[in-house]
Design an enzyme around this catalytic site. Structure first.
Site, PDB file in Angstrom:
ATOM      1  N   SER A  52      -9.907   0.413   7.395  1.00  0.00           N
ATOM      2  CA  SER A  52      -9.293   0.439   5.933  1.00  0.00           C
ATOM      3  C   SER A  52      -8.768  -0.923   5.589  1.00  0.00           C
ATOM      4  CB  SER A  52      -8.049   1.745   5.819  1.00  0.00           C
ATOM      5  OG  SER A  52      -8.653   2.893   5.864  1.00  0.00           O
ATOM      6  N   SER A  94      -9.127   2.606   3.123  1.00  0.00           N
ATOM      7  CA  SER A  94      -8.013   3.154   2.162  1.00  0.00           C
ATOM      8  C   SER A  94      -7.410   2.087   1.438  1.00  0.00           C
ATOM      9  CB  SER A  94      -7.366   4.091   2.618  1.00  0.00           C
ATOM     10  OG  SER A  94      -6.474   3.638   3.928  1.00  0.00           O
ATOM     11  N   LYS A 120       0.741  -1.166   0.175  1.00  0.00           N
ATOM     12  CA  LYS A 120       0.189   0.044   0.199  1.00  0.00           C
ATOM     13  C   LYS A 120       0.972   1.213   0.083  1.00  0.00           C
ATOM     14  CE  LYS A 120      -3.878   2.066   2.947  1.00  0.00           C
ATOM     15  NZ  LYS A 120      -4.537   1.868   3.978  1.00  0.00           N
TER      16      LYS A 120
END
Length: 452
Positions: A172, A148, A74
């Site tokens: 997330s 996210s 990520k």
């Protein structure tokens, strides 16, 4: 090439029936084919192939738990030699000088970092679009994959990589796992190194895995945590006391009947397996300020050294509220401690708690980074209200698939929560029940159209 799980791929490389280079080439071809989903911020094709060749040449190849397995990271933790944009035009494009501790652990175990996945700006909201582009849900490209860690989830659900890194400050990992039909785990506080942003949103954010199977998620978590014992979950050997809570955490929330059905069918399966299953009313905190203040303040801290003129309007408002929360003294520990004591008392009667992961299907994909703060807040609160309590408390929680929403054309999911225990025992308990549910109620690994 057959789409292998991470466990299968690592075993094949260790045995010599597959090379890390071939596994990496196959992943890169899938990443190229899946480009319309917008999962990746950076694709490390040449570097990944060079690193795969180095893994194939390692003397300890047969002992590597992640031997040659392609993985995505990520875009909010450092990968040496690559920029870390965190979804923002306000961040630096300079390459990072060193790997995050987790990336170093993954590389040491033999994983190949094939790319860096997209996030919303500063990872604040539960959809994944930014100035860098839009990420779509592989199951239904008209919908967002959540956020996210939406880029990581889209990459895994479309088979571009067998598993991926994510992190979870308000849900997330679990939110995109639910939207994309994956297993997503937020470990409890202290199990996995944090070092996310400035202060990991006052400690609420944890790094964790996204995978298509419980075994893959367990394997990745075991390397992240440095605890090999977590890699081999075993189904429960005796009946567990399981609480089922379908109630809404807030008056702003209305639980979609299909999400309620996913939880009810999971409960029925657990009863059939002999567990002691009880429907309960969970004592959610009626005061949202302790949680919201930390969410706002964490954003304010992460934005502090950035040019506000280059931040999105919704993020500027969020950060401004964080500064107000700090000045108003809204970050005190006492309210959180009281909630923790109340929830600890609740768990005296139960081994695990199950809730829906989401209240509604993920929103329609597109343009959320250009909309105002209020529109984003209402969307997030109404569709993803269940995960954040466990960030505030620092307790472990996971999302696993639980059926199909025929109207929205996206997966359903349930959230499994345990009270923290030493040495990853709570995470092991969650993985144990998840393994049993995977057998009792199996789910498709990859979204249709991406399996071959």
């Amino acid at each position: 090439m057959t789409l292998l799980t991470a466990v299968e791929s690592a075993a094949a490389v260790r045995s010599g029936t597959l090379t890390a280079v071939d596994a990496t080439r196959a992943a890169l071809a899938r990443i190229e084919a899946g480009a319309p989903l917008g999962a990746f911020q950076v694709v490390r094709a040449e570097r990944a192939l060079a690193e795969a060749a180095a893994v194939d040449a390692r003397a300890d190849l047969s002992a590597l738990s992640l031997a040659g397995v392609p993985i995505a990271i990520k875009d909010n933790i450092p990968v040496a030699g690559e920029p870390m944009r965190d979804g923002s035009a306000a961040t630096s494009a300079a390459p990072q000088s060193a790997d995050h501790e987790l990336v170093a652990r993954l590389r040491a175990a033999g994983a190949i970092v094939v790319g860096i996945t997209r996030v919303p700006e500063l990872c604040v909201f539960g959809t994944t679009d930014s100035v860098y582009g839009l990420t779509r849900n592989p199951w239904n490209p008209e919908r967002a994959p959540g956020g996210s860690s939406g880029g990581s989830a889209a990459a895994v659900a479309s088979g571009q990589v067998p598993f991926a890194h994510g992190n979870d400050g308000m849900g997330s990992v679990r939110i995109p796992a639910a939207n994309c039909g994956l297993v997503g785990i937020k470990p409890g506080k202290g199990l996995v190194p944090q070092d996310i942003g400035v202060d990991a949103w006052l400690g609420m954010s944890e790094n964790g895995p996204l995978a298509t199977t419980v075994a893959d998620a367990a394997l990745l978590l075991s390397v992240m945590a440095g605890r090999p014992g977590l890699a081999s979950p075993v189904e429960p050997s005796k009946p567990l006391r399981i609480a089922i809570a379908a109630g809404e955490p807030s008056p702003l929330v209305s639980l979609d009947p299909e999400w309620r059905r996913g939880l009810a069918e999971t409960a029925d399966a657990l009863r059939g397996a002999g567990h002691l299953v009880t429907e309960v009313t969970f004592p959610y905190d009626p005061n949202p300020l302790p949680l919201l203040a930390r969410w706002f303040a964490g954003t304010a801290t992460d934005a502090e050294m950035l040019d506000p003129a280059r931040l999105e309007r919704r993020v500027r408002v969020h950060a401004r509220l964080g500064r107000i929360a700090r000045r108003a003294g809204l970050l005190k520990d006492a309210p959180v401690d009281r909630l923790r004591a109340r929830v600890h008392g609740f768990f005296a009667d139960y081994d695990l708690l199950l809730t829906p992961t989401l209240a509604q299907p993920g929103p329609v994909a597109g343009g959320w980074h250009e909309r105002g703060w209020w529109a984003n807040m209402i969307s997030n609160i109404r569709y993803a209200p269940y995960p954040s309590t466990w960030n505030l408390l620092g307790w472990p929680a996971a999302s696993i698939p639980a059926g199909w929403h025929a109207t929205a054309k996206v997966p359903l999911a349930v959230q499994i929560i345990a009270e923290p225990k030493p040495d990853g025992a709570a995470e092991a308990l969650i993985l144990s029940l998840a393994s049993q549910l995977e057998r009792l109620r199996p789910w498709p690994r990859i979204a249709p159209g991406f399996a071959e």
